[in-house]
Scaffold this active site. Structure first.
Site, short mmCIF file in Angstrom:
data_model
loop_
_atom_site.label_atom_id
_atom_site.label_comp_id
_atom_site.label_asym_id
_atom_site.label_seq_id
_atom_site.Cartn_x
_atom_site.Cartn_y
_atom_site.Cartn_z
N GLU A 36 0.67 -1.37 0.28
CA GLU A 36 -0.23 -0.08 0.04
C GLU A 36 1.06 1.14 0.13
O GLU A 36 0.74 2.48 1.03
CB GLU A 36 -1.54 0.44 0.98
CG GLU A 36 -0.34 -0.20 2.75
CD GLU A 36 -1.47 -0.70 3.63
OE1 GLU A 36 -2.26 -0.64 3.63
OE2 GLU A 36 -0.70 -0.61 4.85
N CYS A 94 2.63 33.84 8.26
CA CYS A 94 2.99 34.92 9.77
C CYS A 94 4.13 33.57 11.04
O CYS A 94 3.31 33.52 11.65
CB CYS A 94 2.22 35.31 10.12
SG CYS A 94 1.55 37.12 8.54
C1 LIG Z 1 0.21 6.50 4.81
C2 LIG Z 1 0.47 5.20 4.82
C3 LIG Z 1 0.78 4.55 3.87
C4 LIG Z 1 0.99 5.50 2.96
O1 LIG Z 1 2.31 5.53 2.95
P1 LIG Z 1 3.57 5.77 1.84
O2 LIG Z 1 4.52 6.19 3.04
O3 LIG Z 1 3.22 7.22 0.45
O4 LIG Z 1 3.58 5.19 1.30
C5 LIG Z 1 0.07 3.26 3.17
N1 LIG Z 1 -0.24 2.54 4.81
C6 LIG Z 1 -1.57 3.08 6.25
C7 LIG Z 1 -1.79 2.18 6.62
C8 LIG Z 1 -0.58 3.79 5.69
O5 LIG Z 1 -1.12 4.89 6.51
#
Ligand SMILES: *Cc1c(COP(=O)(O)O)cnc(C)c1O
Length: 422
Positions: free
Chosen positions: A273, A342
């Site tokens: 992911e 600011c």
């Molecule tokens: C933010 C997040 C991601 C993605 O992270 P990247 O650094 O953009 O690859 C994937 N999984 C979860 C659970 C996240 O919170």
């Protein structure tokens, strides 16, 4: 060394500014497509199939999400708004991963309605979900490995992170979910962010594969996929190196054949992911030089500010800067590059070596295609900018307009304001 040349010319961007005023985020569609294809290729060996669920929070614009969908990605959501976006796009349920934490019942309800894969962050959420919404057929759990035995310099300190279940809780959780009617299972972890060491991801895969095997041995439960999380970093700095996805894929293939295949789990899918590494390098904040100022330091003042990109101000993050049309000029001047908030930390760069900058120059701030516009805010009455998609044929399409003052005041009823008496 990362290549920090921009994929457009000054003239091209000047033309775009004739239609859309600065500042705006400019996204390079072909770069995003290419990144998605590199993922697909690196994991094309996975027998059960591979999918990256793009982390929507990184760039929640449906026009970009559509490109990623066309290139085979699903979507990782962590909030109601992100689920609603997927609903509008008619994304089929299991192409949505709902990885949330501290989750309210209405978000679980929406996720279940959409048929999304629900990834639970805590063992107590089994009852919470079951009692408030119901038990899905497919359930995933987020593992937090805690202080790793023998210590792993790469993984760092997961025990300080608020996410996930302990190892003991994890085994208990699967059995409990099965008792409550779940019939399909999956396993997830995510303990890195912006990590550039490719071996980290191989170690993470090995860790999850071993748990999948142990879970099968101890409980008979077979996970249908493991989710290695996101967190693949990008070379924000020119001297950094991008993660070689082909290498990561090939090393994970070796670990898969060593651990998963002999255990009879050879149909198991692999998912990730990632957000940052897919779109991050393909976005640029385009902003124009409004002022120059010389006091105790040399300042360049832009028409963009940290409401458009808060990473430098918030984390001191480095974002490379190209002065368009001066790509090959010597970087023999030193500037603080500022916005108009600011707040003294509204600086895109401090003591940055750049070519001689003139008022009116166009500046591209690199790597804003993930956690850029989406982290924007309205403090100090600043408006969020437009987002422009640069297509393969060189045409520019506005895919989100800039905010207006009507937007900014939309949550107030200004007609009900009593004027001051003078
Ligand atoms: C933010 C997040 C991601 C993605 O992270 P990247 O650094 O953009 O690859 C994937 N999984 C979860 C659970 C996240 O919170």
């Amino acid at each position: 060394m990362a290549d920090k040349r921009v994929p457009f010319t000054r003239d091209q961007v000047e033309d775009i500014t004739a239609h859309f005023p600065t500042p705006f985020h400019l996204y390079d569609a072909s770069g995003m497509r290419q990144a998605a294809r590199e993922f697909r290729d690196a994991f094309s060996w996975v027998p059960g199939g591979f999918r990256n669920y793009y982390a929507v929070k990184a760039l929640p614009n449906p026009h970009v999400l559509k490109i990623l969908w066309d290139e085979g990605m699903g979507f990782d959501c962590s909030s109601m708004a992100e689920l609603i976006l997927c609903e509008h796009m008619n994304v089929p349920g299991e192409a949505i991963m709902f990885t949330s934490n501290d989750t309210p019942a209405n978000e679980y309800r929406k996720a279940l309605e959409l048929g999304a894969i629900i990834n639970l962050d805590d063992i107590t959420h089994i009852d919470y979900l079951n009692e408030n919404v119901g038990m899905p057929e497919l359930i995933c759990f987020r593992y937090n490995p805690g202080p790793l035995r023998g210590g792993n310099a790469i993984i760092g300190k997961p025990e300080e992170a608020k996410y996930g279940l302990t190892r003991e809780q994890l085994f208990e959780a699967y059995v409990k979910a099965r008792d409550l009617g779940a019939t399909r299972f999956a396993l997830h972890t995510m303990v890195a962010s912006n990590e550039l060491n490719p071996d980290y991801f191989v170690d993470t895969a090995a860790m999850l594969f071993e748990i999948a095997v142990e879970l099968k041995e101890k409980t008979g439960i077979e996970v249908e996929f493991v989710n290695l999380g996101g967190g693949i970093g990008i070379p924000y700095k020119p001297e950094q190196e991008a993660v070689d996805l082909a290498y990561v894929g090939q090393k994970i293939d070796e670990v898969y054949r060593r651990i998963i295949v002999p255990a009879g789990l050879g149909a198991m899918r692999i998912v990730m992911e990632n957000g940052r590494c897919v779109t991050g390098p393909h976005g640029y904040l385009i902003t124009r030089v409004l002022h120059q100022k010389q006091t105790y330091k040399n300042y360049v003042g832009l028409d963009g500010n940290m409401a458009n990109l808060m990473r430098p101000g918030m984390y001191g993050a480095y974002h490379h800067i190209t002065v368009l049309g001066k790509e090959d000029a010597p970087a023999d001047h030193v500037y603080d590059v500022t916005g108009s908030l600011c707040e003294n930390n509204d600086k895109f760069a401090i003591d940055r070596s750049l070519p001689n900058v003139d008022i009116g120059d166009l500046v591209a701030i690199h790597d804003t295609g993930a956690h850029g516009h989406s982290m924007g805010f309205n403090y100090n009455g600043k408006l969020r900018s437009a987002e422009i998609l640069l297509h393969e044929d060189g045409s520019a399409e506005q895919i989100r307009r800039a905010e207006t003052y009507e937007d900014y005041f939309a949550t107030l009823d200004l007609s009900a304001v009593t004027p001051v008496s003078v």
